[in-house]
Design a protein around this motif. Structure first.
Motif, PDB file in Angstrom:
ATOM      1  N   LEU A 107       8.706  -2.060  -0.075  1.00  0.00           N
ATOM      2  CA  LEU A 107       9.336  -3.225  -0.696  1.00  0.00           C
ATOM      3  C   LEU A 107       8.836  -4.534  -0.077  1.00  0.00           C
ATOM      4  O   LEU A 107       8.474  -4.570   1.106  1.00  0.00           O
ATOM      5  CB  LEU A 107      10.859  -3.142  -0.542  1.00  0.00           C
ATOM      6  N   ASN A 108       8.861  -5.583  -0.876  1.00  0.00           N
ATOM      7  CA  ASN A 108       8.443  -6.903  -0.383  1.00  0.00           C
ATOM      8  C   ASN A 108       9.482  -7.530   0.530  1.00  0.00           C
ATOM      9  O   ASN A 108       9.160  -8.345   1.401  1.00  0.00           O
ATOM     10  CB  ASN A 108       8.166  -7.843  -1.554  1.00  0.00           C
ATOM     11  N   ASN A 109      10.759  -7.169   0.331  1.00  0.00           N
ATOM     12  CA  ASN A 109      11.852  -7.719   1.141  1.00  0.00           C
ATOM     13  C   ASN A 109      12.747  -6.591   1.644  1.00  0.00           C
ATOM     14  O   ASN A 109      12.710  -5.468   1.128  1.00  0.00           O
ATOM     15  CB  ASN A 109      12.691  -8.706   0.313  1.00  0.00           C
ATOM     16  N   LYS A 110      13.572  -6.907   2.629  1.00  0.00           N
ATOM     17  CA  LYS A 110      14.467  -5.908   3.204  1.00  0.00           C
ATOM     18  C   LYS A 110      15.683  -5.676   2.307  1.00  0.00           C
ATOM     19  O   LYS A 110      16.277  -6.610   1.777  1.00  0.00           O
ATOM     20  CB  LYS A 110      14.942  -6.348   4.595  1.00  0.00           C
ATOM     21  N   TYR A 111      16.038  -4.389   2.181  1.00  0.00           N
ATOM     22  CA  TYR A 111      17.238  -3.993   1.443  1.00  0.00           C
ATOM     23  C   TYR A 111      17.971  -2.916   2.236  1.00  0.00           C
ATOM     24  O   TYR A 111      17.374  -2.237   3.084  1.00  0.00           O
ATOM     25  CB  TYR A 111      16.868  -3.442   0.063  1.00  0.00           C
TER      26      TYR A 111
ATOM     27  N   THR B 251      12.263  -1.967   4.620  1.00  0.00           N
ATOM     28  CA  THR B 251      11.305  -2.318   3.569  1.00  0.00           C
ATOM     29  C   THR B 251      10.493  -1.092   3.163  1.00  0.00           C
ATOM     30  O   THR B 251       9.651  -1.188   2.268  1.00  0.00           O
ATOM     31  CB  THR B 251      10.323  -3.417   4.048  1.00  0.00           C
ATOM     32  N   ASN B 252      10.770   0.054   3.831  1.00  0.00           N
ATOM     33  CA  ASN B 252       9.991   1.245   3.532  1.00  0.00           C
ATOM     34  C   ASN B 252      10.866   2.509   3.589  1.00  0.00           C
ATOM     35  O   ASN B 252      10.698   3.367   4.453  1.00  0.00           O
ATOM     36  CB  ASN B 252       8.815   1.364   4.518  1.00  0.00           C
ATOM     37  N   PRO B 253      11.808   2.623   2.637  1.00  0.00           N
ATOM     38  CA  PRO B 253      12.650   3.823   2.617  1.00  0.00           C
ATOM     39  C   PRO B 253      11.837   5.056   2.215  1.00  0.00           C
ATOM     40  O   PRO B 253      11.122   5.048   1.227  1.00  0.00           O
ATOM     41  CB  PRO B 253      13.709   3.491   1.553  1.00  0.00           C
ATOM     42  N   LYS B 254      11.949   6.120   3.003  1.00  0.00           N
ATOM     43  CA  LYS B 254      11.250   7.381   2.727  1.00  0.00           C
ATOM     44  C   LYS B 254      12.271   8.398   2.241  1.00  0.00           C
ATOM     45  O   LYS B 254      13.181   8.778   2.973  1.00  0.00           O
ATOM     46  CB  LYS B 254      10.533   7.860   3.989  1.00  0.00           C
ATOM     47  N   PHE B 255      12.116   8.839   1.007  1.00  0.00           N
ATOM     48  CA  PHE B 255      13.099   9.745   0.398  1.00  0.00           C
ATOM     49  C   PHE B 255      12.687  11.211   0.538  1.00  0.00           C
ATOM     50  O   PHE B 255      13.537  12.079   0.745  1.00  0.00           O
ATOM     51  CB  PHE B 255      13.273   9.404  -1.088  1.00  0.00           C
ATOM     52  N   ASN B 256      11.389  11.481   0.366  1.00  0.00           N
ATOM     53  CA  ASN B 256      10.911  12.862   0.338  1.00  0.00           C
ATOM     54  C   ASN B 256      11.786  13.711  -0.578  1.00  0.00           C
ATOM     55  O   ASN B 256      12.169  14.845  -0.255  1.00  0.00           O
ATOM     56  CB  ASN B 256      10.888  13.443   1.756  1.00  0.00           C
ATOM     57  N   TYR B 257      12.089  13.121  -1.723  1.00  0.00           N
ATOM     58  CA  TYR B 257      12.961  13.757  -2.723  1.00  0.00           C
ATOM     59  C   TYR B 257      12.153  14.724  -3.579  1.00  0.00           C
ATOM     60  O   TYR B 257      11.002  14.454  -3.945  1.00  0.00           O
ATOM     61  CB  TYR B 257      13.580  12.669  -3.594  1.00  0.00           C
ATOM     62  N   GLU B 258      12.770  15.866  -3.903  1.00  0.00           N
ATOM     63  CA  GLU B 258      12.130  16.832  -4.796  1.00  0.00           C
ATOM     64  C   GLU B 258      13.212  17.544  -5.603  1.00  0.00           C
ATOM     65  O   GLU B 258      14.220  17.991  -5.032  1.00  0.00           O
ATOM     66  CB  GLU B 258      11.313  17.842  -3.990  1.00  0.00           C
ATOM     67  N   HIS B 259      13.027  17.615  -6.915  1.00  0.00           N
ATOM     68  CA  HIS B 259      14.026  18.275  -7.763  1.00  0.00           C
ATOM     69  C   HIS B 259      13.320  19.159  -8.778  1.00  0.00           C
ATOM     70  O   HIS B 259      12.350  18.751  -9.416  1.00  0.00           O
ATOM     71  CB  HIS B 259      14.894  17.237  -8.476  1.00  0.00           C
ATOM     72  N   PHE B 260      13.824  20.370  -8.931  1.00  0.00           N
ATOM     73  CA  PHE B 260      13.249  21.341  -9.869  1.00  0.00           C
ATOM     74  C   PHE B 260      13.844  21.118 -11.266  1.00  0.00           C
ATOM     75  O   PHE B 260      15.060  21.075 -11.430  1.00  0.00           O
ATOM     76  CB  PHE B 260      13.548  22.758  -9.383  1.00  0.00           C
ATOM     77  N   HIS B 261      12.977  20.996 -12.266  1.00  0.00           N
ATOM     78  CA  HIS B 261      13.394  20.814 -13.666  1.00  0.00           C
ATOM     79  C   HIS B 261      12.823  21.930 -14.514  1.00  0.00           C
ATOM     80  O   HIS B 261      11.725  22.451 -14.223  1.00  0.00           O
ATOM     81  CB  HIS B 261      12.904  19.473 -14.212  1.00  0.00           C
TER      82      HIS B 261
END
Length: 385
Positions: A264-268, A294-304
């Motif tokens: 991200l360009n700014n902090k959230y 500014t750099n959230p790491k999700f490492n999200y994975e979902h099976f569809h």
């Protein structure tokens, strides 16, 4: 022969004049109906009569239906702004009179779709422009967005409190449960990126970095996401890839969708992502990253899974891109507006009321709605009022 040509020209002129008279009469009737619909607050009729008027203009001066549609949307937006801007001005003046450190502003934003077709740039241009009311509460360092209806409802409550103050001179006691200036802060749409699904129609993986676009069409960061086709277990690759998407008709499709990280360009803080898939439409959400970051790491994975792909699904995968949206709370919220109302210097509540009424009436009479394009590339629009 010459007399015949003169007669035909004369006849054509008479017909043209008659058509023009009928057109003018129809336009006058529609304009009258439009005025009545506006006064009644009937938005459905306002749109209907505005579209009819636009068709008359298109037929008279030439132009295609897309031009006519844009004209209709512009007129409807201008009509809405003519009602919103004086209300925002009055809300600012009342907040000042009641000594509240809260400011209201109007911002035009693009409603970007959840799914895009092949022509992403054209779809972005066609995105509907809507007006949002921004509330910047500097008392608790929060900001939120109100709809037009919420603004009008809250303004009526604010007026009641202000009138009591003007009449009695007693400062109101603010209860957080009933304070019309307060609201529950909602996560801000930081931006959204579009992930092309075409490779899935051939059972190939796709990982991409996408620009995040805000509702003002500004780049607010970058998103890393993708998908991987699998078998029914979600652990292995599919047995065979098709030469053409049509070969998958009637067959199951399994895949994992991954959202790895956002830059991200700014902090959230409290940042998360969400996306929608169709058939049936369902929303999926990542975990929330507390931040601030500014750099959230999700490492999200979902099976569809789709048990039996039909033509509609395969066409969607072949031609569409899905939107992945990033939300969060700005650590340093932007100010709601660059211009704040002039301070009401008088300490006498009745004089304050008179000053506010004078300013509001002046504003309504002027209806200064000058729209300034601040940046053509970002599609950001500001208002002078």
């Amino acid at each position: 022969m010459i007399m015949q040509e003169k007669f035909e020209r004369s006849e054509k002129k008479m017909v043209d004049n008659l058509e023009q008279e009928n057109s003018n009469e129809e336009k006058s009737n529609l304009e009258e109906k439009l005025r009545e619909a506006r006064e009644a607050g009937d938005e459905e009729k306002v749109r209907e009569y505005t579209e009819e008027l636009s068709k008359i203009g298109t037929a008279k001066f030439g132009g295609d239906s897309s031009t006519s549609k844009l004209s209709v949307e512009k007129r409807l937006l201008e009509d809405k702004l003519s009602k919103i801007l004086p209300q925002v001005k009055e809300a600012n003046l009342l907040a000042e009179a009641l000594e509240r450190d809260i400011a209201f502003d109007v911002k035009l934003v693009k409603e970007l779709p959840d799914w895009m077709g092949k022509t992403v740039s054209k779809d972005l241009q066609k995105a509907k422009t809507v007006a949002q009311i921004l509330v910047n509460n500097k008392e608790n360092n929060s900001h939120y967005i109100w709809s037009e209806d919420k603004l009008f409802e809250r303004l009526e409550l604010i007026k009641e409190i202000a009138n009591n103050f003007f009449d009695t001179g007693e400062k109101p006691e603010w209860d957080p449960e009933t304070d019309p200036f307060l609201d529950v802060p909602e996560p801000e749409l930081i931006g959204q990126g579009y992930l092309q699904m075409k490779m899935l129609a051939y059972l190939f993986a796709n990982e991409a970095k996408m620009k995040l676009l805000s509702s003002a069409a500004r780049v607010t960061g970058e998103l890393k996401a993708g998908f991987t086709p699998t078998d029914a277990t979600g652990k292995n690759e599919p047995e065979e890839a098709p030469d053409d998407p049509s070969e998958l008709e009637g067959k199951p499709i399994y895949f994992k969708l991954q959202i790895k990280e956002v830059t991200l360009n700014n902090k959230y803080k409290d940042v998360f992502c969400e996306y929608k898939l169709p058939f049936p439409t369902e929303v999926f959400t990542t975990e929330h990253i507390a931040g601030p970051t500014t750099n959230p790491k999700f490492n999200y994975e979902h099976f569809h899974s789709y048990d039996a792909a039909d033509r509609e699904l395969l066409d969607f995968l072949s031609e569409s891109a899905i939107s992945i949206k990033a939300y969060g709370y700005s650590v340093k919220p932007e100010k709601a507006g660059k211009k704040y109302p002039e301070k009401i210097e008088s300490k006498d509540p009745k004089n304050k009321k008179e000053a506010i009424l004078e300013k509001v009436n002046k504003e309504e009479s002027e209806q200064s709605k000058e729209v300034v394009v601040a940046d053509e590339k970002s599609c950001t629009l500001c208002f002078n009022y």
